[in-house]
Design an enzyme around this catalytic site. Sequence first.
Site, short mmCIF file in Angstrom:
data_model
loop_
_atom_site.label_atom_id
_atom_site.label_comp_id
_atom_site.label_asym_id
_atom_site.label_seq_id
_atom_site.Cartn_x
_atom_site.Cartn_y
_atom_site.Cartn_z
N ASP A 33 7.23 52.93 -1.92
CA ASP A 33 6.90 53.70 -3.13
C ASP A 33 8.17 54.39 -3.60
O ASP A 33 9.02 54.77 -2.78
CB ASP A 33 5.80 54.73 -2.82
CG ASP A 33 5.08 55.20 -4.06
OD1 ASP A 33 3.88 54.92 -4.20
OD2 ASP A 33 5.74 55.87 -4.92
N ARG A 86 -0.39 51.44 -26.54
CA ARG A 86 -0.64 50.49 -25.46
C ARG A 86 0.56 49.57 -25.27
O ARG A 86 0.93 49.22 -24.16
CB ARG A 86 -1.88 49.66 -25.81
CG ARG A 86 -2.88 49.73 -24.72
CD ARG A 86 -4.17 49.04 -25.01
NE ARG A 86 -4.56 48.32 -23.82
CZ ARG A 86 -4.77 47.02 -23.78
NH1 ARG A 86 -4.65 46.31 -24.87
NH2 ARG A 86 -5.10 46.45 -22.66
N ASP A 121 -4.28 41.47 -15.74
CA ASP A 121 -4.02 40.10 -16.21
C ASP A 121 -2.64 40.00 -16.89
O ASP A 121 -1.90 39.04 -16.66
CB ASP A 121 -5.12 39.66 -17.19
CG ASP A 121 -6.49 39.70 -16.52
OD1 ASP A 121 -6.70 38.92 -15.60
OD2 ASP A 121 -7.32 40.55 -16.91
N ASP A 145 -15.06 42.90 -10.21
CA ASP A 145 -16.14 42.78 -11.21
C ASP A 145 -17.20 41.81 -10.68
O ASP A 145 -18.41 42.05 -10.83
CB ASP A 145 -15.61 42.25 -12.54
CG ASP A 145 -14.36 42.98 -13.00
OD1 ASP A 145 -14.37 43.56 -14.08
OD2 ASP A 145 -13.36 42.97 -12.24
N ARG A 148 -19.21 43.58 -8.11
CA ARG A 148 -20.15 44.53 -8.75
C ARG A 148 -21.33 43.76 -9.36
O ARG A 148 -22.48 44.21 -9.26
CB ARG A 148 -19.42 45.32 -9.83
CG ARG A 148 -18.47 46.36 -9.28
CD ARG A 148 -17.59 46.96 -10.37
NE ARG A 148 -16.73 48.01 -9.82
CZ ARG A 148 -15.54 48.32 -10.31
NH1 ARG A 148 -15.05 47.68 -11.35
NH2 ARG A 148 -14.82 49.30 -9.77
N HIS A 172 -10.02 41.19 -16.79
CA HIS A 172 -10.53 42.33 -16.02
C HIS A 172 -10.53 43.50 -17.01
O HIS A 172 -9.56 44.23 -17.13
CB HIS A 172 -9.61 42.62 -14.82
CG HIS A 172 -9.92 43.92 -14.13
ND1 HIS A 172 -11.13 44.17 -13.55
CD2 HIS A 172 -9.17 45.04 -13.94
CE1 HIS A 172 -11.12 45.39 -13.02
NE2 HIS A 172 -9.95 45.94 -13.26
N THR A 227 -10.48 54.90 -8.79
CA THR A 227 -11.29 53.99 -7.97
C THR A 227 -10.36 53.36 -6.95
O THR A 227 -9.25 52.97 -7.30
CB THR A 227 -11.94 52.87 -8.81
OG1 THR A 227 -10.93 51.95 -9.22
CG2 THR A 227 -12.66 53.39 -10.02
P1 NAD Z 1 -1.59 56.23 -8.17
O1 NAD Z 1 -0.94 57.01 -9.26
O2 NAD Z 1 -2.36 56.93 -7.11
O3 NAD Z 1 -0.47 55.37 -7.42
C1 NAD Z 1 0.52 54.66 -8.06
C2 NAD Z 1 1.75 54.71 -7.17
O4 NAD Z 1 2.76 53.84 -7.72
C3 NAD Z 1 2.39 56.12 -7.08
O5 NAD Z 1 2.45 56.52 -5.71
C4 NAD Z 1 3.77 55.94 -7.72
O6 NAD Z 1 4.76 56.74 -7.10
C5 NAD Z 1 4.01 54.44 -7.46
N1 NAD Z 1 5.01 53.84 -8.34
C6 NAD Z 1 5.12 53.94 -9.69
N2 NAD Z 1 6.18 53.24 -10.12
C7 NAD Z 1 6.75 52.66 -9.03
C8 NAD Z 1 7.86 51.81 -8.83
N3 NAD Z 1 8.64 51.41 -9.85
N4 NAD Z 1 8.13 51.42 -7.57
C9 NAD Z 1 7.39 51.82 -6.52
N5 NAD Z 1 6.31 52.64 -6.66
C10 NAD Z 1 6.01 53.05 -7.89
O7 NAD Z 1 -2.48 55.14 -8.89
P2 NAD Z 1 -3.66 54.27 -8.22
O8 NAD Z 1 -4.96 54.94 -8.44
O9 NAD Z 1 -3.25 53.88 -6.85
O10 NAD Z 1 -3.65 52.98 -9.18
C11 NAD Z 1 -2.59 52.04 -9.09
C12 NAD Z 1 -2.80 50.94 -10.10
O11 NAD Z 1 -3.93 50.15 -9.71
C13 NAD Z 1 -3.09 51.44 -11.52
O12 NAD Z 1 -2.44 50.61 -12.45
C14 NAD Z 1 -4.60 51.26 -11.63
O13 NAD Z 1 -5.01 51.12 -12.97
C15 NAD Z 1 -4.77 49.98 -10.84
N6 NAD Z 1 -6.14 49.67 -10.41
C16 NAD Z 1 -6.51 48.37 -10.49
C17 NAD Z 1 -7.77 47.99 -10.11
C18 NAD Z 1 -8.16 46.54 -10.26
O14 NAD Z 1 -9.32 46.16 -10.10
N7 NAD Z 1 -7.20 45.67 -10.56
C19 NAD Z 1 -8.68 48.93 -9.60
C20 NAD Z 1 -8.26 50.25 -9.49
C21 NAD Z 1 -6.98 50.62 -9.92
#
Ligand code: NAD
Length: 313
Positions: A33, A86, A121, A145, A148, A172, A227
Amino acid sequence: MAKVGVIGAGFVGATAAYAMMLNGTCSEIVLIDRDEARAKAEAADIAHGAPLAKGVRAYAGDYPDLKGAALVVIAAGSNQKPGESRLNLLARNAAILASIVPQIVEVAPDAVVLLVSNPVDIMTSIARALHPTPSLVMGSGTILDSARFRQLIGERAGVNARYVHSYVMGEHGDSSVMCWSSALIAGMPVATFMRERKIPWDDKIMDAIAYDVRNAALSIIAGKHATYYGIGIAVNSLADAIINDRHAVYTASGSCAFDDVCLSLPRLIGRKGILETLMPPLNKDESVALSHSAQVLYDAQEGVLKDGKLICL
Ligand code: NAD
């Protein structure tokens, strides 16, 4: 056994690592991270449980530690800032991937790269544009999804969701497609199953299920701001399919018949990521909805990707 890298040790990345540790899906997990303290703390918290579970080694590291990884999960996130468009967010995410993907490729060129960060995506399309072997890049897409969807149908039917077979395809997101025509319980179309058991079943109920699938994340976020358990388990399932070459079937995001667009279809998943796309027959409405979903994604990524190349950096 295999090494898995997780980039982004936030809620999602850390929970995915925790799910893999509990299940003994791999032998080693390295958390990376940009917030090193966060990665170290999450890795330590997970590692302390390892002796009481399956002994998976979890630690915080940097890109060189990905050497030999079979799988790298990208859960690094950047959220929309107040007033930010966006497209701007997408350009920022593209820049993040442009820094992450080459560093993965340098040390682990043969690793499957699994995108989880949203919009998943488009992130998958961008990562494929940055990777010399795009076929190794896939997204978690609609795996959650679909889970769910199965759970909500199972609840109505009084059947354990594991025994409901149904898929959500496409984006998604809001334009995801519930594939009712191929939804089965015990080899029976869901509508037949419900009718024979005299369980109420009509368009209104189906629409309510589709609404709940599409809005599940929002309602969870309203209650707890993020989530992560469901997606953490979903990532573990994909990791298991990849590391152990399971030839499992999940809806995952990857290339499709629509130019430049990644979206979810049922895929055969194994050691090299997506091995094959398995397309069930769709009825006319579902086909139209899937094309619409591809168009929504195409429009959303216009200005970022063209002919498989990044145009925003
Ligand atoms: P979060 O903010 O808790 O964690 C994100 C982490 O990424 C942070 O710790 C941040 O320091 C790190 N980060 C940011 N830029 C970085 C980089 N360049 N290099 C390394 N680390 C970096 O967020 P989260 O709740 O864990 O969500 C993470 C992602 O997952 C979001 O985009 C969220 O929308 C996505 N998500 C996807 C699904 C899915 O079904 N695909 C479901 C839930 C969340």
